[in-house]
Design a protein around this motif. Structure first.
Motif, PDB file in Angstrom:
ATOM      1  N   ALA A 338      42.935  15.570  61.119  1.00  0.00           N
ATOM      2  CA  ALA A 338      43.451  17.023  61.162  1.00  0.00           C
ATOM      3  C   ALA A 338      42.589  17.851  60.153  1.00  0.00           C
ATOM      4  O   ALA A 338      42.273  18.897  60.404  1.00  0.00           O
ATOM      5  CB  ALA A 338      44.976  17.054  60.711  1.00  0.00           C
ATOM      6  N   THR A 339      42.140  17.190  58.920  1.00  0.00           N
ATOM      7  CA  THR A 339      41.528  18.066  58.002  1.00  0.00           C
ATOM      8  C   THR A 339      40.040  18.115  58.642  1.00  0.00           C
ATOM      9  O   THR A 339      39.506  19.205  58.348  1.00  0.00           O
ATOM     10  CB  THR A 339      41.139  17.009  56.810  1.00  0.00           C
ATOM     11  N   SER A 341      39.178  18.598  61.785  1.00  0.00           N
ATOM     12  CA  SER A 341      39.425  19.560  62.807  1.00  0.00           C
ATOM     13  C   SER A 341      39.586  20.875  62.203  1.00  0.00           C
ATOM     14  O   SER A 341      38.936  21.862  62.598  1.00  0.00           O
ATOM     15  CB  SER A 341      40.501  19.359  63.889  1.00  0.00           C
ATOM     16  N   THR A 342      40.194  21.145  61.094  1.00  0.00           N
ATOM     17  CA  THR A 342      40.304  22.276  60.228  1.00  0.00           C
ATOM     18  C   THR A 342      39.038  22.718  59.805  1.00  0.00           C
ATOM     19  O   THR A 342      38.773  23.953  59.988  1.00  0.00           O
ATOM     20  CB  THR A 342      41.213  22.205  59.220  1.00  0.00           C
ATOM     21  N   GLY A 345      36.983  24.260  62.348  1.00  0.00           N
ATOM     22  CA  GLY A 345      37.359  25.494  63.131  1.00  0.00           C
ATOM     23  C   GLY A 345      37.901  25.122  64.545  1.00  0.00           C
ATOM     24  O   GLY A 345      38.244  26.161  65.250  1.00  0.00           O
ATOM     25  N   ASP A 347      41.171  24.178  67.173  1.00  0.00           N
ATOM     26  CA  ASP A 347      42.556  24.514  67.305  1.00  0.00           C
ATOM     27  C   ASP A 347      43.339  23.396  67.851  1.00  0.00           C
ATOM     28  O   ASP A 347      44.450  23.447  67.858  1.00  0.00           O
ATOM     29  CB  ASP A 347      42.818  25.609  68.459  1.00  0.00           C
ATOM     30  N   ASP A 358      50.225  17.718  68.359  1.00  0.00           N
ATOM     31  CA  ASP A 358      50.672  18.342  66.997  1.00  0.00           C
ATOM     32  C   ASP A 358      51.783  17.530  66.457  1.00  0.00           C
ATOM     33  O   ASP A 358      52.031  17.877  65.150  1.00  0.00           O
ATOM     34  CB  ASP A 358      50.836  20.116  67.274  1.00  0.00           C
TER      35      ASP A 358
END
Length: 472
Positions: A338-339, A341-342, A345, A347, A358
């Motif tokens: 998740a980090t 992917s953040t 950028g 979604d 999610d």
């Protein structure tokens, strides 16, 4: 008539329990039975009272390994057999056992609800809890017997008595596979620090027990297919668990060897580099919820950086469905994905070309935050108890290390557990129980005991709310 209805309601209370609630109740009952057994003269010496029996039984059922007694001296031979039985009951899956038993108890519960509630545990699959548990037990029996045979034949060769050597091999094989960390000697495995066979067998047993049933079953199915040209690809869960476990073990071993060398620690003092690397590898593996050690651990012979590294490994722990504790390797992998992917950028969260739901990330985040808060609360209570008693014998780092060791069901100790008062040991006892069951399962059990019934919760889940951004 009202009295009859009340009696019928009292007799059928167990049938209304959900899986999380049933697991908590069964765990407490097993600990109570184990406590009463260990407190009898048949199992223990006079030095073991009811409190010592309670702490030892809880540590065994939760496969932690923290102890306030000497297992080899304070327990009789029969008591050691009882302790090994409790380790098996807890290690082979307290949750699996209670789910299996619930099939005979909660007869009035529909299949759909049982499957939904079963997801709170470790999702044994549609194939059925009974067949899964039989597979777990059979695999464990084979691995434990093979490990015990090697330890008997090539490991504990310094024990001259054949019966004593056989029991030592079986007991330590059970303890290692179940990631319990209980040993028959007060110095754990320090006497076998240079024994390559003992180190290797114990590490393999720890890793196999910590991987989890899904991974073991997936790998076994691949082994049966090896003559065929086309083999089924390993599942994402298996690949992720294997890769994360290997990275953590290597990171821990190399990191521990380097930090102790650079900071001039005495943990590996006067060791050759091959022996130092083997010891660092063993400590890295055992810190993943096993609890065995081949070197004496204390604040005087391990640096603060090494202690912090061990605390990190302990908190992460083993893998889902395994015999170890911690927040699990897949939880950390999901958060790291998740980090990543953040930062890129994206979604959505992608792992190995597979999109992750999610809900999985939210659950991983919830488990991590709840576990951190619980460990900090444990450390706070220990420090408050120490200040109230006027004792400044332990540093906060020692207390935090012990709290993580209890919550992650590791069993590594810096010499704190036996020196704590009853209140401090009670904090560790609760931490071991919560850590073995899992914060998520405990919160589910508490939530379902509240006034809101399932129908009301279902209506709440169907309500939509307007969206609004939050700055973070």
């Amino acid at each position: 008539m009202p009295i009859r209805q009340a009696l019928e309601g009292h007799q059928s209370w167990h049938r209304r329990l959900t899986v999380p609630q049933f697991t908590v109740v069964t765990g407490l009952l097993v600990i109570l039975i184990g406590t009463l057994l260990l407190a009898t003269p048949l199992c223990s010496r006079d030095s073991v009272g009811l409190w010592e029996a309670l702490f030892t039984a809880t540590s065994a059922i939760t496969v932690t390994g923290l102890s306030i007694i000497d297992i080899g001296e304070d327990l009789t031979g029969f008591g050691q057999v009882v302790l090994a039985g409790m380790i098996l009951a807890g290690g082979l899956g307290l949750m699996a056992i209670t789910t299996f038993l619930q099939g005979f108890v909660v007869r009035g519960t529909g299949l759909r609800r049982r499957l939904d509630r079963g997801q709170t545990l470790d999702e044994f699959g549609v194939g059925g809890v009974g067949s899964t548990f039989r597979g777990i037990a059979l695999t464990a029996a084979v691995v434990i017997l093979v490990g015990a045979g090697i330890l008997y034949s090539f490991g504990f060769t310094d024990i001259s008595d054949p019966g004593e050597r056989l029991w030592a091999a079986v007991f330590h094989s059970i303890s290692a596979y179940n990631n319990a960390g209980f040993g028959l000697w007060s110095d754990s495995l320090e006497r076998y620090q240079a024994n390559l066979t003992v180190n290797g067998v114990v590490m393999v047993l720890i890793v196999m027990g910590g991987l989890g049933w899904r991974v073991t079953s997936d790998l076994a199915s691949q082994g049966f297919r090896w003559p065929q040209r086309r083999r089924r690809r390993l599942s994402l869960h298996t690949r992720l668990v294997l890769r994360t476990s290997a990275l953590l073990i290597c990171f821990g071993a190399v990191g521990l060897a380097i930090t102790e060398w650079l900071n001039h620690g005495v943990l590996f003092l006067d060791m050759s580099w091959p022996r130092r690397l083997m010891t660092a590898l063993f400590e890295s593996v055992t810190a993943r919820t096993a609890g065995f050690t081949t070197v004496p651990l204390s604040v005087t012979n391990i640096t603060e950086s090494g202690t912090l590294l061990l605390m990190t490994l302990m908190f992460i722990g083993a893998s889902p469905g395994g015999t170890g504790g911690g927040i699990k390797t897949t939880t950390v992998a999901a958060l790291m994905a998740a980090t990543r992917s953040t930062l890129r950028g994206r979604d959505c969260i992608v792992i190995r070309n597979r999109e992750i739901s999610d809900k999985v990330v939210l659950r991983a985040l919830g488990i991590t935050v709840a576990s951190l808060l619980f460990v900090l609360a444990m450390a706070l209570l220990l420090s408050m108890a120490s200040n109230l008693n006027g004792k400044d014998d332990f540093t906060f780092l020692e207390m935090l290390f012990t709290c993580i060791s209890a919550f992650a069901t590791v069993g590594l100790d810096l010499g704190v557990t036996a020196e704590l008062g009853r209140f401090g040991q009670l904090v560790l006892l609760v931490g071991m129980f919560v850590g073995r069951l899992g914060v998520w399962l405990l919160l589910s059990a508490i939530w379902e005991m509240m006034i809101w019934n399932q129908r009301h919760i279902h209506r709440q889940n169907q309500v939509g709310y307007p969206r609004e951004d939050l700055y973070v």
